[in-house]
Design a protein around this motif. Structure first.
Motif, PDB file in Angstrom:
ATOM      1  N   VAL A 118       0.888  -1.168   0.000  1.00 16.79           N
ATOM      2  CA  VAL A 118       0.000   0.000   0.000  1.00 16.79           C
ATOM      3  C   VAL A 118       0.914   1.203   0.000  1.00 16.79           C
ATOM      4  N   ALA A 119       0.693   2.108  -0.948  1.00 18.95           N
ATOM      5  CA  ALA A 119       1.727   3.108  -1.194  1.00 18.95           C
ATOM      6  C   ALA A 119       1.190   4.465  -1.630  1.00 18.95           C
ATOM      7  N   TRP A 120       1.909   5.462  -1.148  1.00 18.36           N
ATOM      8  CA  TRP A 120       1.920   6.790  -1.759  1.00 18.36           C
ATOM      9  C   TRP A 120       3.277   6.838  -2.447  1.00 18.36           C
ATOM     10  N   TRP A 121       3.300   6.469  -3.719  1.00 18.42           N
ATOM     11  CA  TRP A 121       4.542   6.224  -4.439  1.00 18.42           C
ATOM     12  C   TRP A 121       4.869   7.406  -5.357  1.00 18.42           C
ATOM     13  N   GLN A 122       6.042   8.000  -5.156  1.00 16.52           N
ATOM     14  CA  GLN A 122       6.483   9.156  -5.933  1.00 16.52           C
ATOM     15  C   GLN A 122       5.389  10.223  -6.024  1.00 16.52           C
ATOM     16  N   PRO A 123       4.862  10.649  -4.869  1.00 17.46           N
ATOM     17  CA  PRO A 123       3.861  11.718  -4.935  1.00 17.46           C
ATOM     18  C   PRO A 123       4.466  12.970  -5.549  1.00 17.46           C
ATOM     19  N   GLY A 124       3.642  13.724  -6.244  1.00 19.77           N
ATOM     20  CA  GLY A 124       4.109  14.950  -6.875  1.00 19.77           C
ATOM     21  C   GLY A 124       4.643  15.940  -5.850  1.00 19.77           C
ATOM     22  N   PRO A 125       5.395  16.943  -6.311  1.00 16.35           N
ATOM     23  CA  PRO A 125       6.052  17.881  -5.383  1.00 16.35           C
ATOM     24  C   PRO A 125       5.099  18.531  -4.383  1.00 16.35           C
ATOM     25  N   GLU A 126       3.911  18.919  -4.838  1.00 20.38           N
ATOM     26  CA  GLU A 126       2.975  19.598  -3.935  1.00 20.38           C
ATOM     27  C   GLU A 126       2.487  18.664  -2.835  1.00 20.38           C
ATOM     28  N   LEU A 127       2.103  17.460  -3.216  1.00 22.93           N
ATOM     29  CA  LEU A 127       1.605  16.508  -2.213  1.00 22.93           C
ATOM     30  C   LEU A 127       2.732  16.053  -1.290  1.00 22.93           C
ATOM     31  N   LEU A 128       3.903  15.793  -1.838  1.00 23.30           N
ATOM     32  CA  LEU A 128       5.027  15.364  -1.001  1.00 23.30           C
ATOM     33  C   LEU A 128       5.396  16.454   0.005  1.00 23.30           C
ATOM     34  N   GLN A 129       5.393  17.700  -0.436  1.00 28.08           N
ATOM     35  CA  GLN A 129       5.678  18.807   0.477  1.00 28.08           C
ATOM     36  C   GLN A 129       4.624  18.887   1.581  1.00 28.08           C
ATOM     37  N   ALA A 130       3.367  18.689   1.208  1.00 26.86           N
ATOM     38  CA  ALA A 130       2.281  18.732   2.190  1.00 26.86           C
ATOM     39  C   ALA A 130       2.418  17.592   3.199  1.00 26.86           C
ATOM     40  N   MET A 131       2.840  16.441   2.744  1.00 24.74           N
ATOM     41  CA  MET A 131       3.035  15.305   3.647  1.00 24.74           C
ATOM     42  C   MET A 131       4.166  15.588   4.628  1.00 24.74           C
ATOM     43  N   ARG A 132       5.249  16.142   4.119  1.00 22.12           N
ATOM     44  CA  ARG A 132       6.372  16.470   4.998  1.00 22.12           C
ATOM     45  C   ARG A 132       5.975  17.534   6.014  1.00 22.12           C
ATOM     46  N   LYS A 133       5.215  18.520   5.588  1.00 26.18           N
ATOM     47  CA  LYS A 133       4.763  19.562   6.525  1.00 26.18           C
ATOM     48  C   LYS A 133       3.847  18.971   7.578  1.00 26.18           C
ATOM     49  N   ALA A 134       2.993  18.027   7.178  1.00 23.05           N
ATOM     50  CA  ALA A 134       2.078  17.396   8.131  1.00 23.05           C
ATOM     51  C   ALA A 134       2.854  16.601   9.178  1.00 23.05           C
ATOM     52  N   ILE A 135       3.930  15.950   8.770  1.00 22.50           N
ATOM     53  CA  ILE A 135       4.756  15.193   9.717  1.00 22.50           C
ATOM     54  C   ILE A 135       5.309  16.108  10.796  1.00 22.50           C
ATOM     55  N   VAL A 136       5.767  17.290  10.383  1.00 23.15           N
ATOM     56  CA  VAL A 136       6.421  18.220  11.310  1.00 23.15           C
ATOM     57  C   VAL A 136       5.424  19.016  12.130  1.00 23.15           C
ATOM     58  N   THR A 137       4.324  19.450  11.502  1.00 24.65           N
ATOM     59  CA  THR A 137       3.374  20.319  12.209  1.00 24.65           C
ATOM     60  C   THR A 137       2.331  19.537  13.012  1.00 24.65           C
ATOM     61  N   LYS A 138       2.112  18.260  12.620  1.00 24.85           N
ATOM     62  CA  LYS A 138       1.151  17.419  13.345  1.00 24.85           C
ATOM     63  C   LYS A 138       1.810  16.083  13.669  1.00 24.85           C
ATOM     64  N   PRO A 139       2.883  16.146  14.466  1.00 26.16           N
ATOM     65  CA  PRO A 139       3.642  14.922  14.735  1.00 26.16           C
ATOM     66  C   PRO A 139       2.832  13.845  15.450  1.00 26.16           C
ATOM     67  N   ALA A 140       1.901  14.255  16.307  1.00 26.71           N
ATOM     68  CA  ALA A 140       1.110  13.260  17.037  1.00 26.71           C
ATOM     69  C   ALA A 140       0.281  12.415  16.079  1.00 26.71           C
ATOM     70  N   ALA A 141      -0.289  13.049  15.057  1.00 24.75           N
ATOM     71  CA  ALA A 141      -1.098  12.319  14.080  1.00 24.75           C
ATOM     72  C   ALA A 141      -0.236  11.346  13.287  1.00 24.75           C
ATOM     73  N   PHE A 142       0.957  11.803  12.897  1.00 31.92           N
ATOM     74  CA  PHE A 142       1.850  10.925  12.142  1.00 31.92           C
ATOM     75  C   PHE A 142       2.313   9.759  13.013  1.00 31.92           C
ATOM     76  N   ARG A 143       2.687  10.052  14.251  1.00 28.98           N
ATOM     77  CA  ARG A 143       3.141   8.977  15.136  1.00 28.98           C
ATOM     78  C   ARG A 143       2.034   7.988  15.440  1.00 28.98           C
ATOM     79  N   SER A 144       0.807   8.467  15.455  1.00 25.05           N
ATOM     80  CA  SER A 144      -0.331   7.575  15.666  1.00 25.05           C
ATOM     81  C   SER A 144      -0.461   6.592  14.501  1.00 25.05           C
ATOM     82  N   VAL A 145      -0.220   7.090  13.287  1.00 22.31           N
ATOM     83  CA  VAL A 145      -0.251   6.221  12.111  1.00 22.31           C
ATOM     84  C   VAL A 145       0.842   5.162  12.219  1.00 22.31           C
TER      85      VAL A 145
END
Length: 228
Positions: A118-145
């Motif tokens: 199950v993959a988010w494989w080579q997401p485009g620049p906009e989505l990849l940037q949003a994912m990275r920002k979500a990891i940093v700004t909402k770490p609890a949600a990412f760690r829950s995953v």
């Protein structure tokens, strides 16, 4: 379902071994009926059966027998390796049924290994940037995953990650988050025992895996919704 998956033929893997040995269009054409009956048609049935089961489970992933499978022919236009055939057959089920969407299920039956992902494989620049920002700004949600995946026996694949922090994320110091923002993809994998591919029980195994991976799908879909 009339075409419900009953298992790959007993000669599916031996066919791939023989094809890999011959790597000949003439041999393939002579043995096309074997390819169709043992490998291709069962794979089409698997895609359609999983589509029904995924819908029932509310996973939002689908495919069909014409669009979902990758060709067994290799694209050799830009490769030094001119062997005409792959050593595997594979397929993608996605939210819209195409191979172009993100947040997908992938299944691979091959000589080296059989596995699903199950993959988010080579997401485009906009989505990849949003994912990275979500990891940093909402770490609890990412760690829950990550925690939910771990409890389900899964972990994010760290292959092909950046060696250094991407631009704008150099100040991330917490080790797990620093590692995560270096990912180019967000993927979990599930090894399939080759002995099980000849049974309809493979479907239950793949549905179970995808349900266990659902936290990763849900996380990416939430970000994708806010990124578009």
């Amino acid at each position: 379902m009339a075409d419900a998956f009953k298992g790959f033929g007993q000669k599916a893997i031996p066919f791939l071994k023989a094809l890999d040995f011959h790597q000949s269009r003439e041999w393939f054409q002579e043995n096309r009926d074997l390819y169709e009956s043992q490998l291709h048609e069962p794979f089409c049935d698997l895609v359609e059966t999983l589509t029904v089961r995924f819908a029932t489970a509310g996973l939002g992933l689908r495919g069909d027998r014409k669009k979902s499978l990758f060709r067994i022919n290799r694209d050799v236009r830009f490769s030094k390796d001119k062997r005409p055939y792959n050593r595997h057959l594979s397929a993608i089920l996605s939210p819209d049924g195409t191979k172009m969407e993100q947040g997908v299920f992938y299944v691979h039956i091959g000589l080296e290994r059989c596995f699903a992902g199950v993959a988010w494989w080579q997401p485009g620049p906009e989505l990849l940037q949003a994912m990275r920002k979500a990891i940093v700004t909402k770490p609890a949600a990412f760690r829950s995953v990550v925690s939910s995946l771990k409890k389900a026996g899964l972990e994010l694949d760290q292959e092909d990650c950046l060696k250094r922090a991407p631009r704008g994320f150099e100040e991330v110091t917490e080790a797990d988050l620093a590692q995560a923002v270096r990912n180019r993809h967000f993927v979990v994998r599930h090894d399939i025992d080759p002995a099980t591919i000849h049974s309809s029980a493979l479907v239950d195994d793949l549905v179970d895996f995808t349900l266990r991976a659902k936290p990763l799908l849900d996380w990416g879909r939430a970000i994708q919704g806010s990124a578009i």
